[in-house]
Scaffold this motif. Structure first.
Motif, mmCIF file in Angstrom:
data_model
loop_
_atom_site.group_PDB
_atom_site.id
_atom_site.type_symbol
_atom_site.label_atom_id
_atom_site.label_comp_id
_atom_site.label_asym_id
_atom_site.label_seq_id
_atom_site.Cartn_x
_atom_site.Cartn_y
_atom_site.Cartn_z
ATOM 1 N N GLY A 153 -39.016 -62.858 18.891
ATOM 2 C CA GLY A 153 -37.760 -62.348 19.447
ATOM 3 C C GLY A 153 -36.909 -63.418 20.086
ATOM 4 O O GLY A 153 -37.348 -64.537 20.302
ATOM 5 N N CYS A 154 -35.700 -63.009 20.425
ATOM 6 C CA CYS A 154 -34.685 -63.935 20.909
ATOM 7 C C CYS A 154 -34.091 -63.403 22.207
ATOM 8 O O CYS A 154 -33.640 -62.261 22.274
ATOM 9 C CB CYS A 154 -33.613 -64.075 19.822
ATOM 10 N N ALA A 155 -34.124 -64.238 23.261
ATOM 11 C CA ALA A 155 -33.605 -63.807 24.559
ATOM 12 C C ALA A 155 -32.122 -63.482 24.478
ATOM 13 O O ALA A 155 -31.639 -62.543 25.110
ATOM 14 C CB ALA A 155 -33.843 -64.904 25.585
ATOM 15 N N GLY A 156 -31.418 -64.261 23.683
ATOM 16 C CA GLY A 156 -29.980 -64.042 23.529
ATOM 17 C C GLY A 156 -29.684 -62.659 22.975
ATOM 18 O O GLY A 156 -28.739 -61.996 23.399
ATOM 19 N N VAL A 210 -30.924 -73.718 27.909
ATOM 20 C CA VAL A 210 -30.674 -73.754 26.478
ATOM 21 C C VAL A 210 -29.289 -73.152 26.271
ATOM 22 O O VAL A 210 -29.085 -71.977 26.540
ATOM 23 C CB VAL A 210 -31.684 -72.850 25.719
ATOM 24 N N CYS A 226 -27.775 -72.225 23.674
ATOM 25 C CA CYS A 226 -27.771 -71.817 22.265
ATOM 26 C C CYS A 226 -26.782 -70.663 22.104
ATOM 27 O O CYS A 226 -26.187 -70.197 23.078
ATOM 28 C CB CYS A 226 -29.166 -71.338 21.897
ATOM 29 N N GLY A 273 -27.409 -67.650 21.732
ATOM 30 C CA GLY A 273 -27.841 -66.486 22.511
ATOM 31 C C GLY A 273 -27.343 -66.538 23.946
ATOM 32 O O GLY A 273 -26.669 -65.623 24.423
ATOM 33 N N PHE A 274 -27.663 -67.618 24.635
ATOM 34 C CA PHE A 274 -27.261 -67.691 26.040
ATOM 35 C C PHE A 274 -25.766 -67.969 26.213
ATOM 36 O O PHE A 274 -25.217 -67.755 27.294
ATOM 37 C CB PHE A 274 -28.109 -68.735 26.781
HETATM 38 FE FE1 SF4 Z 1 -33.965 -68.642 21.857
HETATM 39 FE FE2 SF4 Z 1 -31.350 -69.072 21.876
HETATM 40 FE FE3 SF4 Z 1 -32.664 -69.227 19.601
HETATM 41 FE FE4 SF4 Z 1 -32.340 -66.867 20.769
HETATM 42 S S1 SF4 Z 1 -30.709 -68.158 19.947
HETATM 43 S S2 SF4 Z 1 -34.251 -67.659 19.885
HETATM 44 S S3 SF4 Z 1 -32.425 -67.418 22.944
HETATM 45 S S4 SF4 Z 1 -32.935 -70.578 21.356
#
Ligand code: SF4
Ligand code: ADP
Ligand code: MG
Length: 274
Positions: free
Chosen positions: A94-97, A126, A128, A130-131
């Protein structure tokens, strides 16, 4: 409605600053929504008197998005501040974003994304997709970088600045760099270093928050400083920050100018000496 975001390195003091800021804003009879966007999900804990509220991602996993109501995800804390924690993905997958995106979508669907001021507390290690999502999608309209004089904290702040510089050009609701908040790590020359860092990226240091025992004592008593020690000097520091933020109107045409790595290293070298 003002939508502000505090971004910074993990452990730098984003949640402490956000919670105390929200508490100070609520003293002015403003309706505040604080959204924790860090998988650590402790952004609102001091506002909730130590309670770990269920995260939106956990609730979605357990009940399914369709079955959730505003009461499930929005919890009333100190001075009626509405508290939400996005939460994190299951470890290893999974992805925090995506959790942040899911949280905002659900809040919009439930018409719960309102208030005089929304405070987003976002992890900035990070930067990225997502964040960066709160900035990209126009939620985080005024971004504050939380840093100390520690090199890695400045490094993270500079990376966030890079994301703002890129996104402010193309997003519909331009996100703006609104200022730098120095949450002190008690480093010699720190104030001057962070002030100069802020100037170098075409911004300014809007607050210097001293490292204070009152913060730690309030924390072990599961309260913000505003609630536990309202008469303290530290509480006054957060009130001043709240005033600054209320009155801050970052100019739309002021683009941040992130530093190159060698410029950041030179800057640190000038202030951090043996
Ligand atoms: Fe992690 Fe960011 Fe990639 Fe999502 S987008 S998996 S939060 S590094
Ligand atoms: P983040 O949200 O950026 O990960 P936290 O707000 O959780 O960081 O802060 C990390 C630790 O630092 C906490 O234990 C908090 O009490 C402490 N802390 C933060 N700001 C201060 C301060 N100004 N004075 C003393 N301790 C602080
Ligand atoms: Mg935090």
């Amino acid at each position: 409605m003002k939508q502000i975001a505090l971004y910074g390195k993990g452990g730098i003091g984003k949640s402490t600053t956000s919670a105390n800021l929200s508490a100070a804003l609520s003293e002015k009879k403003l309706d505040i929504l604080q959204i924790g966007c860090d998988p650590k999900h402790d952004s609102t804990r001091m506002l909730m008197r130590g309670e770990w509220i269920p995260t939106v991602l956990d609730l979605i996993r357990e009940n399914g998005e369709k079955n959730l109501t505003t009461e499930d995800i929005v919890h009333k804390g100190y001075n009626n501040i509405r508290c939400v924690e996005a939460g994190g993905p299951e470890p290893g997958i999974g992805c925090a974003g995506r959790g942040i995106i899911a949280t905002f979508q659900l809040l919009e669907k439930l018409k719960a994304l309102y208030g005089d001021i929304i405070v987003y507390d976002v992890l900035g290690d990070v930067v990225c997709g997502g964040f960066a999502m709160p900035m990209r999608e126009g939620y985080a309209q005024e971004v504050y970088l939380v840093t100390s004089g520690d090199f890695m904290a400045l490094y993270a702040a500079n990376n966030i600045c890079k994301a703002i510089a890129r996104l402010s050009k193309r997003s519909k609701n331009r996100c703006r760099l609104a200022g730098v908040i120095c949450n002190s790590a008690n480093i010699e020359g720190e104030r001057e270093l962070v002030e100069e860092f802020a100037r170098s990226i075409n911004s300014e240091m809007i607050a210097f928050i001293p490292r204070s025992k009152t913060v730690r004592v309030s924390e072990v008593n599961k309260r913000t400083v505003l609630e536990y020690a309202p008469e303290s000097e530290q509480a006054e520091v957060y009130r001043e920050l709240a005033d600054k933020i209320i009155n801050n109107r970052p100019a739309a045409d002021k683009t941040p100018t992130p530093l190159e790595m060698d410029e950041l290293e030179d800057l640190a070298l000038r202030y951090i000496k043996a």
